[in-house]
Design a protein around this motif. Structure first.
Motif, short mmCIF file in Angstrom:
data_model
loop_
_atom_site.label_atom_id
_atom_site.label_comp_id
_atom_site.label_asym_id
_atom_site.label_seq_id
_atom_site.Cartn_x
_atom_site.Cartn_y
_atom_site.Cartn_z
N LEU A 12 37.69 0.55 38.97
CA LEU A 12 37.33 -0.71 38.30
C LEU A 12 38.20 -0.94 37.07
N LEU A 13 38.42 0.11 36.28
CA LEU A 13 39.28 -0.02 35.11
C LEU A 13 40.70 -0.42 35.51
N PHE A 14 41.22 0.20 36.55
CA PHE A 14 42.57 -0.12 37.00
C PHE A 14 42.64 -1.55 37.52
N SER A 15 41.59 -2.00 38.23
CA SER A 15 41.57 -3.37 38.74
C SER A 15 41.53 -4.39 37.60
N SER A 33 46.12 -4.46 28.77
CA SER A 33 45.83 -4.26 30.19
C SER A 33 46.60 -3.07 30.75
N VAL A 34 47.83 -2.88 30.30
CA VAL A 34 48.60 -1.70 30.72
C VAL A 34 47.91 -0.44 30.22
N GLU A 35 47.37 -0.48 29.03
CA GLU A 35 46.63 0.68 28.51
C GLU A 35 45.38 0.96 29.34
N LEU A 36 44.71 -0.09 29.79
CA LEU A 36 43.55 0.13 30.67
C LEU A 36 43.95 0.83 31.96
#
Length: 133
Positions: A12-15, A33-36
């Motif tokens: 979910l975090l990657f999505s 978002s890249v950090e997520l």
């Protein structure tokens, strides 16, 4: 603890990170978002390290390397974003396609053969030769 819980959270975090990179226009939000996405990978590394009970804790060591690289990436990315904002007064990623300045915003060039060219040591452009009949 089941293996499914942290992997679902990581997915979910990657999505959410992929959505943020693809849908956002603000450069700061793209970096977040890249950090997520990197944190989702870190969560998977630690999860599988605990699951396999690795004696060397390779997943956790690799997570530390990823955190260091992410910190360097954010520092460099924020420096680039600040320079772009200082020069262009906006950080809209869709409008930052070209590296060169826009023509109306650029400073006017001095006339060719002017005093600025002579002071800089530049030679004047050669005159075009006329064709004789």
């Amino acid at each position: 603890m089941h293996l499914a819980y942290p992997t679902v959270v990581a997915a979910l975090l990657f999505s959410v990170g992929v959505y943020g990179v693809l849908a956002r226009r603000n450069a700061i939000l793209v970096l977040m978002s890249v950090e997520l996405m990197l944190n989702a990978v870190n969560l998977n590394l630690v999860t599988f390290d605990v699951w396999y009970r690795d004696r060397l804790h390779g997943g956790q060591v690799l997570t530390l390397f990823t955190i260091v690289i992410a910190a360097a990436e954010i520092g460099l990315g924020l420096a680039i974003v600040l320079l772009v904002f200082r020069n262009r007064q906006m950080i809209d990623v869709d409008r930052l396609r070209a590296l060169a300045e826009d023509a109306p915003d650029a400073a006017p060039r001095p006339a060719e053969g002017g005093t600025a060219d002579r002071e800089a040591g530049a030679e004047p452009a050669p005159e075009p030769e006329e064709a004789s009949p």
